[in-house]
Design an enzyme around this catalytic site. Structure first.
Site, short mmCIF file in Angstrom:
data_model
loop_
_atom_site.label_atom_id
_atom_site.label_comp_id
_atom_site.label_asym_id
_atom_site.label_seq_id
_atom_site.Cartn_x
_atom_site.Cartn_y
_atom_site.Cartn_z
N LYS A 63 30.72 -59.63 56.42
CA LYS A 63 29.35 -59.47 56.91
C LYS A 63 29.22 -60.09 58.30
CE LYS A 63 26.81 -59.44 52.52
NZ LYS A 63 26.35 -58.04 52.66
N ARG A 105 28.40 -54.28 42.31
CA ARG A 105 28.61 -53.20 41.33
C ARG A 105 29.91 -53.39 40.57
NH1 ARG A 105 28.21 -48.78 46.03
NH2 ARG A 105 26.80 -50.40 46.80
N1 BES Z 1 24.42 -58.53 48.37
C1 BES Z 1 24.47 -57.38 49.17
C2 BES Z 1 23.13 -56.63 49.23
C3 BES Z 1 22.02 -57.38 49.91
C4 BES Z 1 21.77 -57.20 51.26
C5 BES Z 1 21.19 -58.22 49.19
C6 BES Z 1 20.73 -57.87 51.88
C7 BES Z 1 20.15 -58.88 49.80
C8 BES Z 1 19.92 -58.71 51.14
C9 BES Z 1 25.51 -56.42 48.59
O1 BES Z 1 26.59 -57.01 47.98
C10 BES Z 1 26.04 -55.64 49.74
O2 BES Z 1 26.66 -56.21 50.58
N2 BES Z 1 25.78 -54.34 49.74
C11 BES Z 1 26.22 -53.50 50.80
C12 BES Z 1 26.73 -52.21 50.18
C13 BES Z 1 27.49 -51.35 51.15
C14 BES Z 1 28.78 -52.00 51.57
C15 BES Z 1 27.77 -50.02 50.48
C16 BES Z 1 25.02 -53.21 51.69
O3 BES Z 1 23.90 -53.09 51.20
O4 BES Z 1 25.22 -53.13 52.91
MN MN Z 2 28.13 -57.52 49.35
#
Ligand code: BES
Ligand code: MN
Ligand code: ZN
Length: 485
Positions: free
Chosen positions: A262, A336
């Site tokens: 991230k 997931r």
């Molecule tokens: N934990 C994150 C989602 C999230 C983002 C929660 C912002 C709270 C605030 C999740 O694990 C994630 O990183 N999801 C990705 C999925 C993508 C890689 C398909 C996302 O939402 O960018």
């Molecule tokens: Mn994530």
């Protein structure tokens, strides 16, 4: 600031003490005359004449020491608005000197017998703060002495409110803890401590998970120096062996994204990536404290998504507990993977009446719904409607989003049974939900709540003062109470 509520036998307030009185929707205070001195009455009456009576509440400084708060009760007020009113009252007296109030319940207008209970519940929920790591402690307490005889919540109702508050606060505490404190090992220990309130807690560690074949969950945690766990919490509140209601939560204690790293900005927010699991834990705590007459089980997957020489790589293929294989194209789509194994295990082990899972699963749900509604995805209309209605009632709102086989197809992989992200793009929250649905093997009624936009509030909401909200605890408690108890 902490709140102390005492129910007094007397119906008289100390004459120089702060007062809280209720009026009708037009702030007609004639009926309150007998609780006020002549001067107080005319002072307040004059000020009200030039005030905006659409407001819910006024605080009058009638002397240098004494405050009088008048709260208007609108006609046919909803339960959630009563709670909001309690929260608003807290906001108006918070931080003021002289924190002792006499709340006169005899002045409550209307015949909603639960008014006072809900009012104080809202006040309590709003007053929560996480100040554990402030070394300077503020000793400010607001004490509220309830006088009068009307509306005092029954012992049963008091227990219900208290158990919900404790469940919600436990969830908020867990979410508020930083990643260096609440890592999976510590989290598992805190869950073990729930045995003392009557929950049956089983902690499955890495070794056990390996032997069960939960490689989707284990893959996410493999770059962490901490353990990875699946924890089950059973509540048996009936004498029979009826099928339990099941609640599953994503407990990613910190989500760096892994090798699909991230960006630095706001990565610190990912301490709340375990909020789905915290809601499940808070709910189970509430059910146990109020000795709910149902059977329920909470299942949480606890991991930390880190980068290291041993972390999962993009492109890795893992075998899930269900036997299905997954190509991990993006290590940041980790929630997931954790839920996949937790869902199949829950369905197989408990054969529950239904499964509701909660997860901070996608950023995309924040794009869709912001911080107003959680996303609801479900294979069952009845369960969906029950959750929707419960959400409206306690103001933890959900909005149903679509599932469809054409979205499902997007998760097919060339190299494995499926992949963990879709490359076509768009509908990121739905494709995540489609992925989860592949792990409900026996058509159990299932609902998935994407709470990424709801679990943490930067600026505070109606019943929280900012930070962890505990979203889901009161929603699911209402779902159970209304339909299954
Ligand atoms: N934990 C994150 C989602 C999230 C983002 C929660 C912002 C709270 C605030 C999740 O694990 C994630 O990183 N999801 C990705 C999925 C993508 C890689 C398909 C996302 O939402 O960018
Ligand atoms: Mn994530
Ligand atoms: Zn995550």
């Amino acid at each position: 600031m902490s709140i102390k509520i005492t129910y007094l036998k007397s119906s008289k307030a100390k004459s120089d003490a702060n007062l809280v009185l209720f009026s009708n929707d037009k702030f007609n205070i004639k009926t309150l005359k007998r609780y006020l001195s002549v001067n107080e009455f005319s002072y307040i009456n004059d000020l009200l004449k030039t005030s905006d009576l659409k407001k819910n509440l006024f605080l009058f400084d009638v002397s240098s020491k004494k405050k009088i708060v008048i709260i208007s009760i609108k006609n046919n007020i909803k339960l959630s608005d009563i709670e909001n009113l309690g929260a608003e009252f807290y906001g108006s007296v918070k931080g003021k000197k002289g924190g002792e109030y006499f709340l006169n319940s005899d002045t409550i207008v209307g015949n909603n017998e639960n008014f006072l209970g809900h009012f104080l519940h809202g006040l309590k929920l709003k007053s929560y703060e996480f100040k554990k790591y402030k070394t300077k402690k503020e000793a400010n307490i607001i004490s509220i002495n309830v006088i009068g005889n009307k509306n005092k919540p029954s012992v049963l109702n008091q227990l219900k409110f208290k158990s919900l508050e404790e469940g919600t606060f436990f969830a908020r505490d867990l979410v508020s803890e930083p990643g260096n404190v609440l890592h999976p090992d510590e989290y598992a220990n805190r869950l073990r401590s729930l045995k003392k309130i009557g929950l049956k807690v089983i902690v499955y560690d890495k070794k056990k998970l390996k032997s069960l074949g939960m490689h989707a969950l284990l893959g996410v945690g493999q770059g962490s120096v901490r353990g990875s766990y699946l924890v089950t919490m059973e509540w048996n509140g009936t004498k029979n062996n009826s099928k339990p209601l099941a609640f599953v939560g994503k407990g990613v204690c910190f989500d760096t994204g892994g090798y699909s790293l991230k960006p630095a900005r706001f990565m610190e927010d990912m301490t709340y990536d375990m909020a789905g699991s915290a809601a499940v834990v808070g709910l189970m705590k509430s059910l146990a404290l109020r000795k709910a007459k149902i059977n329920a089980v909470g299942v949480v997957g606890l991991v930390e998504n880190m980068v290291s020489g041993n972390a999962q790589r993009p492109g890795d293929i893992v075998k899930s507990y269900s036997g299905k294989t997954i190509e991990v194209l993006n290590t940041d789509a980790e929630g997931r993977l954790v839920l996949a194994d937790a869902l199949t295990y829950t369905e197989k082990r408990y054969k529950p009446k239904f499964i509701v899972d909660l997860a901070t699963l996608t950023g995309a749900i924040i794009v869709s719904l912001g911080s107003e509604y959680a996303g609801l995805f479900s294979n069952d209309d009845k369960l969906s409607n029950q959750i929707l209605n419960a959400g409206e009632k306690v103001e933890e709102k959900v909005w149903r989003m679509p599932l469809h086989k054409n979205y499902d197809k997007l998760m097919n992989s060339k190299n494995a049974d499926m992949q963990n992200i879709n490359y076509v793009g768009g509908a990121g929250s739905t494709t995540a939900a489609q992925f989860l649905q592949r792990f409900i093997i026996n058509k159990t009624p299932w609902a998935h709540l994407d709470i990424a936009g709801m679990a943490f509030s930067k600026y505070g909401g109606a019943l929280n003062s900012g930070g962890a909200t505990g979203f889901g605890v009161r929603l699911l408690n209402e779902l159970i109470e209304e339909n299954y108890e």
